[in-house]
Design a protein around this motif. Structure first.
Motif, PDB file in Angstrom:
ATOM      1  N   ASP A 107      43.513  -8.377 -37.550  1.00 55.81           N
ATOM      2  CA  ASP A 107      43.115  -7.458 -36.479  1.00 55.81           C
ATOM      3  C   ASP A 107      44.221  -6.419 -36.278  1.00 55.81           C
ATOM      4  O   ASP A 107      45.064  -6.536 -35.388  1.00 55.81           O
ATOM      5  CB  ASP A 107      42.867  -8.248 -35.188  1.00 55.81           C
ATOM      6  CG  ASP A 107      42.230  -7.392 -34.105  1.00 55.81           C
ATOM      7  OD1 ASP A 107      41.899  -6.223 -34.395  1.00 55.81           O
ATOM      8  OD2 ASP A 107      42.062  -7.884 -32.973  1.00 55.81           O
TER       9      ASP A 107
ATOM     10  N   GLN B 119      40.626  -1.913 -37.846  1.00 59.41           N
ATOM     11  CA  GLN B 119      39.737  -1.600 -36.724  1.00 59.41           C
ATOM     12  C   GLN B 119      39.027  -0.263 -36.939  1.00 59.41           C
ATOM     13  O   GLN B 119      37.934  -0.039 -36.410  1.00 59.41           O
ATOM     14  CB  GLN B 119      40.523  -1.557 -35.417  1.00 59.41           C
ATOM     15  CG  GLN B 119      41.110  -2.888 -34.990  1.00 59.41           C
ATOM     16  CD  GLN B 119      42.186  -2.735 -33.920  1.00 59.41           C
ATOM     17  OE1 GLN B 119      42.375  -1.656 -33.358  1.00 59.41           O
ATOM     18  NE2 GLN B 119      42.895  -3.820 -33.632  1.00 59.41           N
TER      19      GLN B 119
ATOM     20  N   SER C 285      33.888  -3.317 -37.166  1.00 58.56           N
ATOM     21  CA  SER C 285      33.596  -3.689 -35.783  1.00 58.56           C
ATOM     22  C   SER C 285      33.435  -5.204 -35.728  1.00 58.56           C
ATOM     23  O   SER C 285      32.727  -5.792 -36.551  1.00 58.56           O
ATOM     24  CB  SER C 285      32.305  -3.010 -35.311  1.00 58.56           C
ATOM     25  OG  SER C 285      32.456  -1.605 -35.298  1.00 58.56           O
ATOM     26  N   GLN C 286      34.066  -5.792 -34.748  1.00 61.52           N
ATOM     27  CA  GLN C 286      34.126  -7.255 -34.671  1.00 61.52           C
ATOM     28  C   GLN C 286      32.740  -7.901 -34.709  1.00 61.52           C
ATOM     29  O   GLN C 286      31.871  -7.598 -33.886  1.00 61.52           O
ATOM     30  CB  GLN C 286      34.871  -7.669 -33.393  1.00 61.52           C
ATOM     31  CG  GLN C 286      35.053  -9.150 -33.200  1.00 61.52           C
ATOM     32  CD  GLN C 286      36.038  -9.759 -34.192  1.00 61.52           C
ATOM     33  OE1 GLN C 286      35.792  -9.736 -35.388  1.00 61.52           O
ATOM     34  NE2 GLN C 286      37.148 -10.288 -33.691  1.00 61.52           N
ATOM     35  N   LYS C 287      32.558  -8.760 -35.723  1.00 62.65           N
ATOM     36  CA  LYS C 287      31.343  -9.547 -35.914  1.00 62.65           C
ATOM     37  C   LYS C 287      30.086  -8.685 -36.059  1.00 62.65           C
ATOM     38  O   LYS C 287      28.968  -9.123 -35.760  1.00 62.65           O
ATOM     39  CB  LYS C 287      31.183 -10.563 -34.772  1.00 62.65           C
ATOM     40  CG  LYS C 287      32.292 -11.616 -34.777  1.00 62.65           C
ATOM     41  CD  LYS C 287      32.087 -12.694 -33.740  1.00 62.65           C
ATOM     42  CE  LYS C 287      33.217 -13.732 -33.827  1.00 62.65           C
ATOM     43  NZ  LYS C 287      33.104 -14.799 -32.813  1.00 62.65           N
ATOM     44  N   LYS C 288      30.297  -7.460 -36.529  1.00 63.48           N
ATOM     45  CA  LYS C 288      29.171  -6.596 -36.882  1.00 63.48           C
ATOM     46  C   LYS C 288      29.174  -6.312 -38.374  1.00 63.48           C
ATOM     47  O   LYS C 288      28.197  -6.569 -39.064  1.00 63.48           O
ATOM     48  CB  LYS C 288      29.202  -5.309 -36.065  1.00 63.48           C
ATOM     49  CG  LYS C 288      28.905  -5.533 -34.584  1.00 63.48           C
ATOM     50  CD  LYS C 288      28.850  -4.231 -33.823  1.00 63.48           C
ATOM     51  CE  LYS C 288      28.504  -4.477 -32.344  1.00 63.48           C
ATOM     52  NZ  LYS C 288      28.452  -3.211 -31.570  1.00 63.48           N
TER      53      LYS C 288
ATOM     54  N   ILE D  77      34.971  -9.480 -39.688  1.00 63.20           N
ATOM     55  CA  ILE D  77      35.626 -10.258 -38.635  1.00 63.20           C
ATOM     56  C   ILE D  77      37.107  -9.904 -38.631  1.00 63.20           C
ATOM     57  O   ILE D  77      37.767  -9.910 -39.676  1.00 63.20           O
ATOM     58  CB  ILE D  77      35.455 -11.777 -38.841  1.00 63.20           C
ATOM     59  CG1 ILE D  77      33.974 -12.145 -38.804  1.00 63.20           C
ATOM     60  CG2 ILE D  77      36.214 -12.552 -37.764  1.00 63.20           C
ATOM     61  CD1 ILE D  77      33.705 -13.629 -39.011  1.00 63.20           C
ATOM     62  N   LEU D  78      37.610  -9.573 -37.447  1.00 63.37           N
ATOM     63  CA  LEU D  78      39.021  -9.237 -37.246  1.00 63.37           C
ATOM     64  C   LEU D  78      39.714 -10.449 -36.625  1.00 63.37           C
ATOM     65  O   LEU D  78      39.297 -10.940 -35.571  1.00 63.37           O
ATOM     66  CB  LEU D  78      39.148  -8.013 -36.339  1.00 63.37           C
ATOM     67  CG  LEU D  78      38.489  -6.736 -36.885  1.00 63.37           C
ATOM     68  CD1 LEU D  78      38.328  -5.694 -35.783  1.00 63.37           C
ATOM     69  CD2 LEU D  78      39.322  -6.165 -38.031  1.00 63.37           C
ATOM     70  N   VAL D  79      40.779 -10.915 -37.295  1.00 65.30           N
ATOM     71  CA  VAL D  79      41.470 -12.141 -36.894  1.00 65.30           C
ATOM     72  C   VAL D  79      42.853 -11.797 -36.355  1.00 65.30           C
ATOM     73  O   VAL D  79      43.585 -11.011 -36.979  1.00 65.30           O
ATOM     74  CB  VAL D  79      41.616 -13.104 -38.092  1.00 65.30           C
ATOM     75  CG1 VAL D  79      42.255 -14.410 -37.658  1.00 65.30           C
ATOM     76  CG2 VAL D  79      40.253 -13.363 -38.735  1.00 65.30           C
TER      77      VAL D  79
ATOM     78  N   GLU E 248      42.835 -19.493 -36.142  1.00 61.97           N
ATOM     79  CA  GLU E 248      41.697 -18.621 -35.893  1.00 61.97           C
ATOM     80  C   GLU E 248      41.104 -18.097 -37.201  1.00 61.97           C
ATOM     81  O   GLU E 248      39.904 -17.825 -37.279  1.00 61.97           O
ATOM     82  CB  GLU E 248      42.112 -17.456 -34.990  1.00 61.97           C
ATOM     83  CG  GLU E 248      40.950 -16.629 -34.459  1.00 61.97           C
ATOM     84  CD  GLU E 248      39.923 -17.463 -33.708  1.00 61.97           C
ATOM     85  OE1 GLU E 248      38.716 -17.181 -33.852  1.00 61.97           O
ATOM     86  OE2 GLU E 248      40.332 -18.415 -32.991  1.00 61.97           O
TER      87      GLU E 248
ATOM     88  N   ALA F  47      37.266 -18.201 -38.251  1.00 57.48           N
ATOM     89  CA  ALA F  47      36.538 -16.998 -38.661  1.00 57.48           C
ATOM     90  C   ALA F  47      35.769 -17.228 -39.958  1.00 57.48           C
ATOM     91  O   ALA F  47      34.619 -16.786 -40.096  1.00 57.48           O
ATOM     92  CB  ALA F  47      37.515 -15.838 -38.824  1.00 57.48           C
TER      93      ALA F  47
END
Length: 350
Positions: free
Chosen positions: A274, A279, A283-286, A289-291, A298, A302
């Motif tokens: 992340d 970024q 987009s997060q979970k679109k 996934i950004l960790v 985490e 993910a």
């Protein structure tokens, strides 16, 4: 015929693509110069001084129309001593003054500022890179924000092939250096194995961390899950990417990653640190996934979430390929980049 000199590590994929693009657009073969590699600090310093004297010798020979240089704090600095009409420097990371702390960060910030105030153009492969440039005194009009792009004829996406990929398979394509935190990825794989989820991993590339990572695989008893390919020709990378459902990269710092673009182009779902550079594209979970950086626990969560969310993954893959085709096409981007070079050269010659 236009004369162009490239200063940088020509074995790197990023450098190869930059050289290839400019050679295709200019119709000329670039001259190249780079510092000899060494495994010791003293050797690297000696080779850097030797390279500087080689650069000075160019002032008594060919006058170049363009000099292209990677990294402000090394080849960018050397470019100032080349007999040339136009000097262009590409920043390689979020900043070239890395590490940012300590004496190293202090003197690299000075070099970066000195270079940016003197070159004619500064490449930012993405907007996230421009903050360090502006903080270093770069004039905004000197900054060109445009990625080199991905060769979409080479990095193809086949939906039919994609459906044949094993459900739990991931690929890592970053060099085996500590900053990319491959150990955290392996520990996440071991954690998932202990929880009943067996992940197959393709680890592409080489570097000083390889012996430690091989030993870690033995310690974690995951040797049968991880395939270390070593260095491979770039032509073979799309095939390996197409054999993996997920792309994982977990660095502590990041510029604009060609590796991420390659994975998005071929159809790997991204699971990455992340960081601002990521970024900008995810987009997060679109569409990925950004960790949190350095959070290995985490990272494992993910990967599990992605495995358990096939509909999200399929939608993300289609969305990412569309984005790459629209914004990261190597041929159209390099055409525009070279056009800007010629415009600058014309202004300087007037």
């Amino acid at each position: 015929m236009i004369k162009i000199l490239f200063l940088g590590e020509t074995y790197r994929a990023d450098a190869k693509s930059w050289i290839k693009g400019i050679e295709q657009e200019s119709g000329t073969i670039l001259d190249t110069m780079e510092i000899k590699r060494s495994d010791t600090r003293i050797g690297r310093i000696f080779n850097a001084f030797l390279f500087f004297f080689q650069i000075l010798q160019t002032r008594f020979g060919t006058r170049y129309d363009l000099v292209l240089a990677e990294r402000a704090t090394s080849y960018g600095m050397f470019s100032l001593f080349v007999h040339a009409a136009v000097r262009i420097v590409a920043q390689q990371g979020i900043t070239d003054a890395y590490p940012e702390e300590g004496f190293s960060g202090f003197y690299k910030r000075i070099i970066q500022r000195w270079v940016y105030q003197r070159v004619d153009m500064i490449h930012a492969w993405g907007h996230v890179m421009t903050y360090a440039m502006l903080n270093s005194g770069a004039a905004p009009y000197k900054i060109l924000v445009l990625p080199k792009g991905i060769d979409l004829e080479h990095f193809k996406f086949s939906h039919e092939d994609h459906t044949q990929i094993p459900e739990v398979s991931l690929i890592v394509t970053r060099s085996l250096y500590e900053l990319y935190r491959h150990a955290d990825i392996l520990k996440s794989v071991a954690k998932l194995r202990d929880e009943g989820l067996k992940v197959k991993v393709i680890m592409v590339g080489d570097g000083p961390e390889k012996p430690r990572l091989l030993q870690l695989c033995r310690d974690l008893s995951i040797e049968d899950q991880v395939n270390f390919t070593g260095l491979i020709p770039n032509e073979e990378l799309p095939k390996l990417l197409s054999q993996s459902r997920f792309y994982v990269a977990f660095p502590t710092t990041e510029g604009v990653s060609s590796s991420l673009f390659e994975a998005m182009a071929v159809g790997c779902f991204p699971i990455v640190s992340d960081l601002p550079a990521n970024q900008a594209f995810l987009s997060q979970k679109k569409n990925g996934i950004l960790v949190p950086v350095e959070d290995g626990m985490e990272l494992a969560n993910a990967i599990r979430f992605a495995v358990e969310s096939p509909e999200l993954v399929e939608k993300a893959i289609a969305r990412n390929r569309e984005y790459i085709e629209k914004h990261v096409d190597f041929r159209s981007n390099m055409k525009e980049i070279y056009k800007r070079y010629l415009s600058l050269l014309s202004q300087k010659s007037a």
